[in-house]
Design a protein around this motif. Sequence first.
Motif, PDB file in Angstrom:
ATOM      1  N   TYR A 203      -4.222  -1.744  12.534  1.00 36.81           N
ATOM      2  CA  TYR A 203      -3.368  -0.620  12.938  1.00 36.81           C
ATOM      3  C   TYR A 203      -3.795   0.712  12.331  1.00 36.81           C
ATOM      4  O   TYR A 203      -3.538   1.761  12.881  1.00 36.81           O
TER       5      TYR A 203
ATOM      6  N   TYR B 207       5.959  11.940  11.265  1.00 37.74           N
ATOM      7  CA  TYR B 207       5.535  10.547  11.443  1.00 37.74           C
ATOM      8  C   TYR B 207       6.100   9.678  10.313  1.00 37.74           C
ATOM      9  O   TYR B 207       6.692   8.618  10.553  1.00 37.74           O
TER      10      TYR B 207
ATOM     11  N   GLU C 227       5.237   7.398   1.117  1.00 38.80           N
ATOM     12  CA  GLU C 227       4.158   7.312   2.102  1.00 38.80           C
ATOM     13  C   GLU C 227       3.359   8.611   2.160  1.00 38.80           C
ATOM     14  O   GLU C 227       2.127   8.585   2.292  1.00 38.80           O
TER      15      GLU C 227
ATOM     16  N   LYS D 214       7.646   3.269  16.401  1.00 39.25           N
ATOM     17  CA  LYS D 214       6.692   3.825  17.372  1.00 39.25           C
ATOM     18  C   LYS D 214       7.096   3.518  18.820  1.00 39.25           C
ATOM     19  O   LYS D 214       6.719   4.232  19.741  1.00 39.25           O
TER      20      LYS D 214
ATOM     21  N   ASN E 178      -1.796   3.485  14.360  1.00 36.64           N
ATOM     22  CA  ASN E 178      -1.351   4.701  13.675  1.00 36.64           C
ATOM     23  C   ASN E 178      -1.890   5.972  14.335  1.00 36.64           C
ATOM     24  O   ASN E 178      -1.162   6.952  14.490  1.00 36.64           O
TER      25      ASN E 178
ATOM     26  N   GLY F 106       6.351  -4.016  12.387  1.00 36.14           N
ATOM     27  CA  GLY F 106       6.170  -2.963  11.383  1.00 36.14           C
ATOM     28  C   GLY F 106       5.864  -3.597  10.041  1.00 36.14           C
ATOM     29  O   GLY F 106       6.230  -4.760   9.804  1.00 36.14           O
ATOM     30  N   VAL F 107       5.222  -2.826   9.149  1.00 37.55           N
ATOM     31  CA  VAL F 107       4.843  -3.398   7.859  1.00 37.55           C
ATOM     32  C   VAL F 107       6.033  -3.604   6.916  1.00 37.55           C
ATOM     33  O   VAL F 107       5.874  -4.179   5.848  1.00 37.55           O
TER      34      VAL F 107
ATOM     35  N   TYR G 279      -0.899  -4.985  17.376  1.00 36.48           N
ATOM     36  CA  TYR G 279      -2.273  -4.635  16.957  1.00 36.48           C
ATOM     37  C   TYR G 279      -3.300  -5.687  17.356  1.00 36.48           C
ATOM     38  O   TYR G 279      -3.259  -6.193  18.474  1.00 36.48           O
TER      39      TYR G 279
ATOM     40  N   ASN H 255      -3.702   7.878   6.798  1.00 38.04           N
ATOM     41  CA  ASN H 255      -3.032   8.544   7.918  1.00 38.04           C
ATOM     42  C   ASN H 255      -3.412  10.024   7.971  1.00 38.04           C
ATOM     43  O   ASN H 255      -3.588  10.592   9.051  1.00 38.04           O
TER      44      ASN H 255
ATOM     45  N   TYR I 144       0.832  -1.211   0.000  1.00 39.42           N
ATOM     46  CA  TYR I 144       0.000   0.000   0.000  1.00 39.42           C
ATOM     47  C   TYR I 144       0.868   1.264   0.000  1.00 39.42           C
ATOM     48  O   TYR I 144       0.393   2.358  -0.276  1.00 39.42           O
ATOM     49  N   ILE I 145       2.157   1.112   0.331  1.00 38.38           N
ATOM     50  CA  ILE I 145       3.121   2.192   0.114  1.00 38.38           C
ATOM     51  C   ILE I 145       4.031   1.654  -0.996  1.00 38.38           C
ATOM     52  O   ILE I 145       4.756   0.675  -0.770  1.00 38.38           O
TER      53      ILE I 145
ATOM     54  N   GLN J  31       9.437   1.085   9.735  1.00 37.19           N
ATOM     55  CA  GLN J  31       8.007   1.402   9.836  1.00 37.19           C
ATOM     56  C   GLN J  31       7.526   1.512  11.299  1.00 37.19           C
ATOM     57  O   GLN J  31       8.123   2.222  12.064  1.00 37.19           O
ATOM     58  N   SER J  32       6.537   0.729  11.673  1.00 36.82           N
ATOM     59  CA  SER J  32       5.939   0.946  12.992  1.00 36.82           C
ATOM     60  C   SER J  32       6.805   0.494  14.162  1.00 36.82           C
ATOM     61  O   SER J  32       6.452   0.779  15.307  1.00 36.82           O
TER      62      SER J  32
ATOM     63  N   CYS K  24       8.944   6.556  10.541  1.00 36.07           N
ATOM     64  CA  CYS K  24       8.562   5.242   9.996  1.00 36.07           C
ATOM     65  C   CYS K  24       9.525   4.828   8.878  1.00 36.07           C
ATOM     66  O   CYS K  24       9.758   3.632   8.665  1.00 36.07           O
TER      67      CYS K  24
HETATM   68  N1  GLN Z   1       4.055   3.967   8.137  1.00 27.79           N
HETATM   69  C1  GLN Z   1       3.083   2.919   8.161  1.00 27.79           C
HETATM   70  C2  GLN Z   1       1.696   3.508   8.135  1.00 27.79           C
HETATM   71  O1  GLN Z   1       1.481   4.509   8.737  1.00 27.79           O
HETATM   72  C3  GLN Z   1       3.318   2.115   9.401  1.00 27.79           C
HETATM   73  C4  GLN Z   1       2.321   1.021   9.556  1.00 27.79           C
HETATM   74  C5  GLN Z   1       2.903  -0.182  10.238  1.00 27.79           C
HETATM   75  O2  GLN Z   1       4.098  -0.469  10.168  1.00 27.79           O
HETATM   76  N2  GLN Z   1       2.037  -0.984  10.832  1.00 27.79           N
HETATM   77  O3  GLN Z   1       0.804   2.978   7.517  1.00 27.79           O
END
Ligand code: GLN
Length: 303
Positions: A94, A188, A157, A66, A113, A256-257, A239, A164, A26-27, A62-63, A192
């Motif tokens: 998430y 953000y 992203e 966080k 998120n 993380g994704v 999650y 987001n 999705y990214i 990525q996540s 990530c």
């Molecule tokens: N940067 C990604 C997002 O905001 C992080 C999501 C993830 O790693 N779960 O969608």
Amino acid sequence: MDYQGLLHEVMAEALRGHGRGRVADYIPALAVADPTAFGMAIATVDGEVYGAGDWEQPFSIQSVSKLFSLALALAEGGEQLWQGVGREPSGNPYNSLVQLESESGIPRNPFINAGAIVVTDRLLELTGNAGTAVRDFLRAESRNETLDIDESVAASEALHGHRNAALAHFIASYGNLRNPVDSVLLHYYAHCALAASCRDMALAGLFLARHGIRADGSRLLTRSEAKRVNAVLLTCGTYDAAGQFAFRVGLPGKSGVGGGILAVLPGRGAVCVWSPPLDATGNSVLGVAALDALTTATGWSVF
Ligand code: GLN
């Protein structure tokens, strides 16, 4: 303990599940990740580091970032952070929007998120730059000065992050952001989009295994704060699969994704695993399998 032998055994066991899961797409900049890559590293509180597979190859954290934005926001601003973000598992994906309206713009926890966007906002207010604050912390803990933000991932992203952006505007409509939405989102995306290896991440996660103490011996978090961060990791770090992760792995962890997962063994060390194909909840399929095999083989758990 023969950590090196253990890592090779665990990796062989996890790789048996190869072919399952899907790389996040999705990214667009994440979709190019090699689905066959696999790395794993353990860093111990005694200062030893062990690795297997592609453990020194940087990936998009990525996540997993966080965890660090939360720790830094708590270190800089203290307990008042919890006025703007909760600490209950969400039971939702998430990137879900559904709870925000009924809960008046206060996200359930700092790892979905919505919650991470609030944490980034506070860290931006406290430090002036949330992206570089997380980067500099990772550099210092991993002693890797080349660790950096992958600007192409951050830009990708920003271009495709409609969900987001929707979350951030919705939170702002309830007065729960202190900086302009666009600037919060850029910071953000920046944290990530940090690229780091399993080695770097295992070392960076050690402060939680040391109950709040950084690599240079200084204290980032009080013992109680470190315990709390670990508790939120266990209950919310993966999650809507956090129950399953606790059941299979039994350690606090953050996924993380990009396919990375960082797990903490309080008092003993930190372990990072990376394999890009994800399950439906956004967690690395082989990453969870490897941590399951590792903790089953060693008995490591917080329980
Ligand atoms: N940067 C990604 C997002 O905001 C992080 C999501 C993830 O790693 N779960 O969608």
